[in-house]
Design a protein around this motif. Structure first.
Motif, PDB file in Angstrom:
ATOM      1  N   ALA A 129      -1.322  -8.543  10.053  1.00  0.00           N
ATOM      2  CA  ALA A 129      -0.409  -7.793  10.305  1.00  0.00           C
ATOM      3  C   ALA A 129      -0.055  -6.734   9.309  1.00  0.00           C
ATOM      4  N   VAL A 130       0.837  -5.535   9.751  1.00  0.00           N
ATOM      5  CA  VAL A 130       1.051  -4.316   8.732  1.00  0.00           C
ATOM      6  C   VAL A 130       2.521  -4.252   9.228  1.00  0.00           C
ATOM      7  N   SER A 131       3.280  -3.919   8.159  1.00  0.00           N
ATOM      8  CA  SER A 131       4.685  -3.761   8.311  1.00  0.00           C
ATOM      9  C   SER A 131       4.833  -2.147   8.986  1.00  0.00           C
ATOM     10  N   SER A 132       5.993  -1.734   9.033  1.00  0.00           N
ATOM     11  CA  SER A 132       6.533  -0.402   9.327  1.00  0.00           C
ATOM     12  C   SER A 132       6.533   0.222   7.954  1.00  0.00           C
ATOM     13  N   ARG A 133       6.228   1.557   7.901  1.00  0.00           N
ATOM     14  CA  ARG A 133       6.246   2.333   7.108  1.00  0.00           C
ATOM     15  C   ARG A 133       7.659   2.329   6.444  1.00  0.00           C
ATOM     16  N   PHE A 134       7.825   2.328   4.974  1.00  0.00           N
ATOM     17  CA  PHE A 134       9.207   2.353   4.377  1.00  0.00           C
ATOM     18  C   PHE A 134       9.018   3.182   3.093  1.00  0.00           C
ATOM     19  N   THR A 135      10.180   3.490   2.518  1.00  0.00           N
ATOM     20  CA  THR A 135      10.368   4.514   1.420  1.00  0.00           C
ATOM     21  C   THR A 135      10.555   3.313   0.068  1.00  0.00           C
ATOM     22  N   PRO A 165       7.745   6.494  -6.794  1.00  0.00           N
ATOM     23  CA  PRO A 165       8.708   6.769  -5.419  1.00  0.00           C
ATOM     24  C   PRO A 165       7.818   7.269  -4.438  1.00  0.00           C
ATOM     25  N   GLY A 166       8.132   6.996  -3.233  1.00  0.00           N
ATOM     26  CA  GLY A 166       7.437   7.572  -2.175  1.00  0.00           C
ATOM     27  C   GLY A 166       8.008   7.266  -0.851  1.00  0.00           C
ATOM     28  N   MET A 225       0.854  -1.327  -0.049  1.00  0.00           N
ATOM     29  CA  MET A 225       0.012  -0.008   0.067  1.00  0.00           C
ATOM     30  C   MET A 225       1.018   1.495  -0.135  1.00  0.00           C
ATOM     31  N   GLN A 226       0.443   2.208  -0.790  1.00  0.00           N
ATOM     32  CA  GLN A 226       1.006   3.659  -0.574  1.00  0.00           C
ATOM     33  C   GLN A 226      -0.173   4.435  -0.091  1.00  0.00           C
ATOM     34  N   MET A 227       0.137   5.289   1.164  1.00  0.00           N
ATOM     35  CA  MET A 227      -0.699   6.056   1.783  1.00  0.00           C
ATOM     36  C   MET A 227      -1.449   7.252   1.019  1.00  0.00           C
TER      37      MET A 227
END
Length: 183
Positions: free
Chosen positions: A105-111, A87-88, A57-59
């Motif tokens: 589960a949800v992962s940490s936010r990453f780039t 990119p984001g 997902m991209q928020m």
């Protein structure tokens, strides 16, 4: 008093079998197009989850990539290869049952960076690799389907042992009912 409280807490926590944690990507992770990246997780053994789906997902753009369907819980990792993904700095992974909408589960936010940008590139793990490409599209099918239901068929005819035993039990009940009725 304090000792019994601590003992009770330890016994309670040791009895918890239902957990699901995405360990990679971490919050400091930066992925780039053109490279595979490991996705790893740890989960409880007695939580009743046999398989799950992975979505990227991209928020900020409501972007959704359907990555892998029916990932067996016997796996502990999966590689994701990015190709032409925008990119984001607001990406995260979901491990869920997409049929019922239950998130595990949800992962940490990453780039995610362009391929020309520098990024942390952990070594891919020995696991299947799934390619995610283009712009997000929730109407696309999953990039891959893994696990026992990869052909979309489960049960006795697909060679599923649980289906075979269920069929045998039902056959036994039917035979017993017929014999009981005749008697």
């Amino acid at each position: 008093m304090l000792t019994s409280l601590v003992l009770s807490l330890v016994l309670f926590l040791s009895s918890i079998h239902a957990y699901f944690i995405v360990t990679q990507p971490s919050a400091s992770a930066s992925w780039a197009n053109g490279s595979p990246y490991p996705v790893t997780w740890v989960k409880g053994l007695e939580d009743g989850i046999d398989a799950f789906d992975v979505e990227l997902m991209q928020m900020h753009s409501d972007g959704l990539y359907l990555v892998a369907k029916n990932v067996p819980t016997s796996y502990t990792s999966l590689n994701v290869f990015l190709q032409d993904v925008p990119p984001g700095d607001d990406y995260f992974l979901l491990c869920l049952n997409s049929t019922h909408g239950v998130t595990y589960a949800v992962s940490s936010r990453f780039t995610v960076a362009n391929s020309s940008s520098s990024s942390s590139n952990p070594k891919p793990v020995s696991a299947p690799t799934v390619t995610v490409s283009g712009t997000p599209d929730p109407l696309k099918l999953f990039a891959t389907t893994l696990g026992p239901a990869a052909n979309g068929v489960r049960g006795f005819l697909a060679g599923d042992e649980r289906g075979m035993w269920g069929m045998l039990v039902m056959l036994g009940v039917a035979v017993f009912s017929g014999v009981w009725t005749l008697w």
